[in-house]
Design a protein around this motif. Structure first.
Motif, PDB file in Angstrom:
ATOM      1  N   ALA A   1      49.004 -20.835 -32.189  1.00 33.17           N
ATOM      2  CA  ALA A   1      50.322 -20.929 -32.813  1.00 33.17           C
ATOM      3  C   ALA A   1      50.664 -19.646 -33.559  1.00 33.17           C
ATOM      4  O   ALA A   1      51.791 -19.125 -33.464  1.00 33.17           O
ATOM      5  CB  ALA A   1      50.369 -22.123 -33.755  1.00 33.17           C
ATOM      6  N   ASN A   2      49.708 -19.110 -34.290  1.00 30.61           N
ATOM      7  CA  ASN A   2      49.948 -17.899 -35.064  1.00 30.61           C
ATOM      8  C   ASN A   2      50.246 -16.700 -34.170  1.00 30.61           C
ATOM      9  O   ASN A   2      50.995 -15.793 -34.549  1.00 30.61           O
ATOM     10  CB  ASN A   2      48.742 -17.593 -35.950  1.00 30.61           C
ATOM     11  CG  ASN A   2      48.994 -16.439 -36.894  1.00 30.61           C
ATOM     12  OD1 ASN A   2      49.897 -16.488 -37.711  1.00 30.61           O
ATOM     13  ND2 ASN A   2      48.194 -15.392 -36.771  1.00 30.61           N
ATOM     14  N   ALA A   3      49.665 -16.699 -32.966  1.00 27.52           N
ATOM     15  CA  ALA A   3      49.905 -15.593 -32.037  1.00 27.52           C
ATOM     16  C   ALA A   3      51.244 -15.723 -31.312  1.00 27.52           C
ATOM     17  O   ALA A   3      51.683 -14.783 -30.651  1.00 27.52           O
ATOM     18  CB  ALA A   3      48.771 -15.526 -31.020  1.00 27.52           C
ATOM     19  N   GLY A   4      51.866 -16.921 -31.411  1.00 31.93           N
ATOM     20  CA  GLY A   4      53.110 -17.140 -30.691  1.00 31.93           C
ATOM     21  C   GLY A   4      52.898 -17.365 -29.210  1.00 31.93           C
ATOM     22  O   GLY A   4      53.799 -17.124 -28.394  1.00 31.93           O
ATOM     23  N   ALA A   5      51.702 -17.858 -28.836  1.00 29.72           N
ATOM     24  CA  ALA A   5      51.349 -18.051 -27.437  1.00 29.72           C
ATOM     25  C   ALA A   5      51.687 -19.467 -26.981  1.00 29.72           C
ATOM     26  O   ALA A   5      52.238 -20.273 -27.734  1.00 29.72           O
ATOM     27  CB  ALA A   5      49.859 -17.762 -27.243  1.00 29.72           C
ATOM     28  N   GLN A   6      51.356 -19.777 -25.736  1.00 26.90           N
ATOM     29  CA  GLN A   6      51.542 -21.117 -25.190  1.00 26.90           C
ATOM     30  C   GLN A   6      50.209 -21.846 -25.203  1.00 26.90           C
ATOM     31  O   GLN A   6      49.197 -21.319 -24.736  1.00 26.90           O
ATOM     32  CB  GLN A   6      52.074 -21.052 -23.756  1.00 26.90           C
ATOM     33  CG  GLN A   6      52.289 -22.429 -23.126  1.00 26.90           C
ATOM     34  CD  GLN A   6      52.771 -22.343 -21.686  1.00 26.90           C
ATOM     35  OE1 GLN A   6      52.652 -21.299 -21.040  1.00 26.90           O
ATOM     36  NE2 GLN A   6      53.309 -23.440 -21.175  1.00 26.90           N
ATOM     37  N   LEU A   7      50.211 -23.072 -25.707  1.00 27.66           N
ATOM     38  CA  LEU A   7      49.005 -23.887 -25.778  1.00 27.66           C
ATOM     39  C   LEU A   7      49.160 -25.102 -24.882  1.00 27.66           C
ATOM     40  O   LEU A   7      50.142 -25.847 -24.999  1.00 27.66           O
ATOM     41  CB  LEU A   7      48.743 -24.339 -27.228  1.00 27.66           C
ATOM     42  CG  LEU A   7      47.536 -25.256 -27.444  1.00 27.66           C
ATOM     43  CD1 LEU A   7      46.239 -24.517 -27.145  1.00 27.66           C
ATOM     44  CD2 LEU A   7      47.511 -25.791 -28.876  1.00 27.66           C
ATOM     45  N   ILE A   8      48.182 -25.298 -23.997  1.00 31.86           N
ATOM     46  CA  ILE A   8      48.142 -26.481 -23.138  1.00 31.86           C
ATOM     47  C   ILE A   8      46.939 -27.315 -23.563  1.00 31.86           C
ATOM     48  O   ILE A   8      45.791 -26.892 -23.409  1.00 31.86           O
ATOM     49  CB  ILE A   8      48.019 -26.101 -21.652  1.00 31.86           C
ATOM     50  CG1 ILE A   8      49.182 -25.207 -21.227  1.00 31.86           C
ATOM     51  CG2 ILE A   8      47.944 -27.350 -20.787  1.00 31.86           C
ATOM     52  CD1 ILE A   8      49.025 -24.626 -19.828  1.00 31.86           C
ATOM     53  N   LEU A   9      47.194 -28.472 -24.133  1.00 33.58           N
ATOM     54  CA  LEU A   9      46.133 -29.365 -24.597  1.00 33.58           C
ATOM     55  C   LEU A   9      45.756 -30.340 -23.481  1.00 33.58           C
ATOM     56  O   LEU A   9      46.631 -30.996 -22.907  1.00 33.58           O
ATOM     57  CB  LEU A   9      46.601 -30.144 -25.829  1.00 33.58           C
ATOM     58  CG  LEU A   9      46.800 -29.341 -27.112  1.00 33.58           C
ATOM     59  CD1 LEU A   9      47.633 -30.135 -28.108  1.00 33.58           C
ATOM     60  CD2 LEU A   9      45.454 -28.972 -27.727  1.00 33.58           C
ATOM     61  N   LEU A  10      44.466 -30.432 -23.186  1.00 31.88           N
ATOM     62  CA  LEU A  10      43.981 -31.400 -22.202  1.00 31.88           C
ATOM     63  C   LEU A  10      43.442 -32.624 -22.931  1.00 31.88           C
ATOM     64  O   LEU A  10      42.692 -32.475 -23.907  1.00 31.88           O
ATOM     65  CB  LEU A  10      42.872 -30.791 -21.340  1.00 31.88           C
ATOM     66  CG  LEU A  10      43.234 -29.561 -20.503  1.00 31.88           C
ATOM     67  CD1 LEU A  10      42.038 -29.136 -19.663  1.00 31.88           C
ATOM     68  CD2 LEU A  10      44.441 -29.826 -19.629  1.00 31.88           C
ATOM     69  N   PRO A  11      43.785 -33.826 -22.502  1.00 30.61           N
ATOM     70  CA  PRO A  11      43.254 -35.021 -23.167  1.00 30.61           C
ATOM     71  C   PRO A  11      41.758 -35.174 -22.997  1.00 30.61           C
ATOM     72  O   PRO A  11      41.092 -35.781 -23.820  1.00 30.61           O
ATOM     73  CB  PRO A  11      44.015 -36.173 -22.498  1.00 30.61           C
ATOM     74  CG  PRO A  11      44.469 -35.621 -21.188  1.00 30.61           C
ATOM     75  CD  PRO A  11      44.705 -34.163 -21.412  1.00 30.61           C
ATOM     76  N   ARG A  12      41.236 -34.598 -21.917  1.00 29.68           N
ATOM     77  CA  ARG A  12      39.789 -34.621 -21.676  1.00 29.68           C
ATOM     78  C   ARG A  12      39.444 -33.462 -20.749  1.00 29.68           C
ATOM     79  O   ARG A  12      40.292 -32.958 -20.006  1.00 29.68           O
ATOM     80  CB  ARG A  12      39.338 -35.947 -21.078  1.00 29.68           C
ATOM     81  CG  ARG A  12      39.903 -36.232 -19.697  1.00 29.68           C
ATOM     82  CD  ARG A  12      39.600 -37.630 -19.235  1.00 29.68           C
ATOM     83  NE  ARG A  12      40.181 -38.600 -20.144  1.00 29.68           N
ATOM     84  CZ  ARG A  12      41.466 -38.985 -20.089  1.00 29.68           C
ATOM     85  NH1 ARG A  12      42.287 -38.452 -19.197  1.00 29.68           N
ATOM     86  NH2 ARG A  12      41.935 -39.877 -20.919  1.00 29.68           N
ATOM     87  N   PHE A  13      38.176 -33.070 -20.766  1.00 27.86           N
ATOM     88  CA  PHE A  13      37.727 -31.973 -19.922  1.00 27.86           C
ATOM     89  C   PHE A  13      37.469 -32.447 -18.501  1.00 27.86           C
ATOM     90  O   PHE A  13      36.907 -33.520 -18.279  1.00 27.86           O
ATOM     91  CB  PHE A  13      36.435 -31.368 -20.473  1.00 27.86           C
ATOM     92  CG  PHE A  13      35.754 -30.427 -19.519  1.00 27.86           C
ATOM     93  CD1 PHE A  13      36.204 -29.126 -19.384  1.00 27.86           C
ATOM     94  CD2 PHE A  13      34.679 -30.850 -18.747  1.00 27.86           C
ATOM     95  CE1 PHE A  13      35.589 -28.252 -18.494  1.00 27.86           C
ATOM     96  CE2 PHE A  13      34.057 -29.986 -17.858  1.00 27.86           C
ATOM     97  CZ  PHE A  13      34.513 -28.682 -17.732  1.00 27.86           C
TER      98      PHE A  13
END
Length: 455
Positions: A188-200
């Protein structure tokens, strides 16, 4: 905004100035929408007269809205307690008894679970999070993490890892885990895109890498699964972060060979110390594989006479929740007692050799399971290993090994034992080698040495 809001200010500034994006579980939030959701949570908690520094349970499903819930709690002056959505009811009840929380935040929904306002705790005066450890060696401990300390650590990590606004980061780590939390805040601080996976899953990582992901963060158990899978394309992957458990020389070398254009960072640290106390970066490889290398900025360490690694850091926990004697016992002259056994290699790098509580005493002979893990994992037919002591009436304990073969491999117990016998003292050889399809895992996705006894 209360004086507690260092992380809220940190995240608010990122949302306003650098416009990160968050995706996962069917949600896609831009910065304004995440900020709006955080405002909804903040307003609802204030309307319910949330007390300053009051713990609030935050249900985690690795959704972008989970970050909005954290921010809303912090803006309202509360302390976030991450609780995974799959946590059994009995465990949730026990956590409520420990924290005294009145409210549960699940997305934008607020549920009241108690009418009793918890008494003020001085320990929580600058608290951002209460993260409960996995409890593999006993009852989970509530690690209290401060706003100012974590925000300062994020500044160190931002300089060290150099995430960029054009990065796309895929994260299979749960946001109940300090590793997952700090990566998310850093993105978030870098201003990037984050994709959260519910599980690996290897399949999900493969798909995202093919689509152009530039950064990912995985514990070594996840990397073992990637190593064991068929090679796949990762044309844009420039940065791979790992930590949470020992990487080991064999796995580190294998991952570096699998992704030769990717910078691999192995980060050692504990929830209690603020994470990332030691770093092995690309410039330390390949010579550094098998070591945790050297401390990160402002962290110092010592190795006690009994071999325990002890860490002094300005970014560590405020203490254990409602356990001052336990907190005091965790430190020696300002150094946190990690419980990890370490030694300095001839090249000056620090190397882990096991955990004090995991040392196996077989007929008076002391064996570090991690040392045997690392040896067996170097066999070309072995994908993963986990050793542990199992009670034995005649010699106290015997060493058992869970071994996962590489795809297509047929190595036998006798062959593996003979190979190991040429490379380690005979008394350190496992008494039994069990072949399984996978290592037993704990709730954070790390290999669970305590589960070896049950198997």
């Amino acid at each position: 905004m209360t004086h507690l809001a260092a992380l809220a200010r940190y995240l608010d500034a990122a949302l306003a100035a650098r416009q990160p994006r968050f995706e996962g579980s069917g949600e896609s939030l831009d910065a304004p929408e995440l900020a709006r959701r955080a405002g909804t949570v903040e307003s609802a908690l204030r309307a319910k007269a949330l007390a300053r520094t009051e713990p609030v349970h935050v249900v985690i499903g690795n959704r972008p809205g989970d970050l909005a819930a954290f921010l809303g709690v912090w803006r309202a002056g509360g302390v976030a307690v991450p609780v995974h959505t799959a946590t059994p009811d009995a465990v949730r009840t026990a956590l409520q008894a420990r924290t005294g929380a009145r409210f549960v935040v699940d997305g934008e929904d607020i549920t009241q679970i108690s009418e009793i306002v918890p008494s003020p705790r001085p320990l929580l005066d600058d608290a951002a999070l209460i993260v409960f450890t996995s409890g593999s060696t006993g009852e989970p401990k509530g690690v209290v993490i401060g706003h100012a300390r974590l925000a300062a650590k994020l500044d160190v990590l931002a300089h060290l890892l150099q995430l960029r606004a054009d990065d796309t980061v895929v994260l299979p780590l749960q946001l109940t885990f300090i590793f997952g939390i700090w990566v998310s805040l850093l993105v978030a601080n870098a201003g990037a895109q984050l994709i959260l996976l519910p599980r690996f899953s290897v399949e999900a990582i493969r798909e995202h890498c093919a689509a152009g992901v530039t950064v990912t963060a995985c514990v070594p158990t996840m990397l073992r699964a990637i190593r064991a899978d068929e090679p796949f394309a990762a044309p844009a992957l420039r940065l791979l972060l790992t930590g949470g458990e020992p990487l080991g020389a064999a796995l580190g070398q294998a991952i570096a060979q699998r992704f030769p254009s990717t910078a691999l960072y192995d980060l050692y640290g504990l929830t209690e110390t603020g994470s990332c106390d030691f770093c092995m970066g690309p410039s330390d490889q390949p010579a550094g594989f098998g070591a945790i290398n050297a401390p990160t900025p402002n962290v110092t360490y010592r190795i006690a006479d009994d071999g325990e690694l002890q860490v002094k850091t300005p970014y560590g926990m405020l203490g254990y929740l409602d356990a001052p004697s336990l907190t005091d016992a965790a430190f020696a002259e300002g150094y946190f007692r990690t419980g990890d056994l370490a030694r300095r290699r001839a090249d000056g790098r620090v190397e882990l050799i096991g955990r004090r509580k995991e040392i196996v005493s077989r007929g008076g002979q002391k064996i570090a399971p991690l040392e045997v893990d690392n040896l067996l994992a170097a066999h070309p037919d072995v994908a993963a290993v986990l050793c542990a002591g199992v009670p034995d009436a005649s010699v106290g304990e015997r060493l058992h090994a869970i071994v996962v073969r590489r795809p297509g491999a047929t190595v036998t117990e006798a062959a593996l034992r003979a190979w190991a016998g040429e490379r380690i003292e005979r008394y350190k050889l496992p008494d039994a080698i069990h072949f399984h399809d996978a290592l037993p895992l704990g709730r954070t996705g790390k290999a669970d040495r305590g589960a070896v006894k049950a198997l």
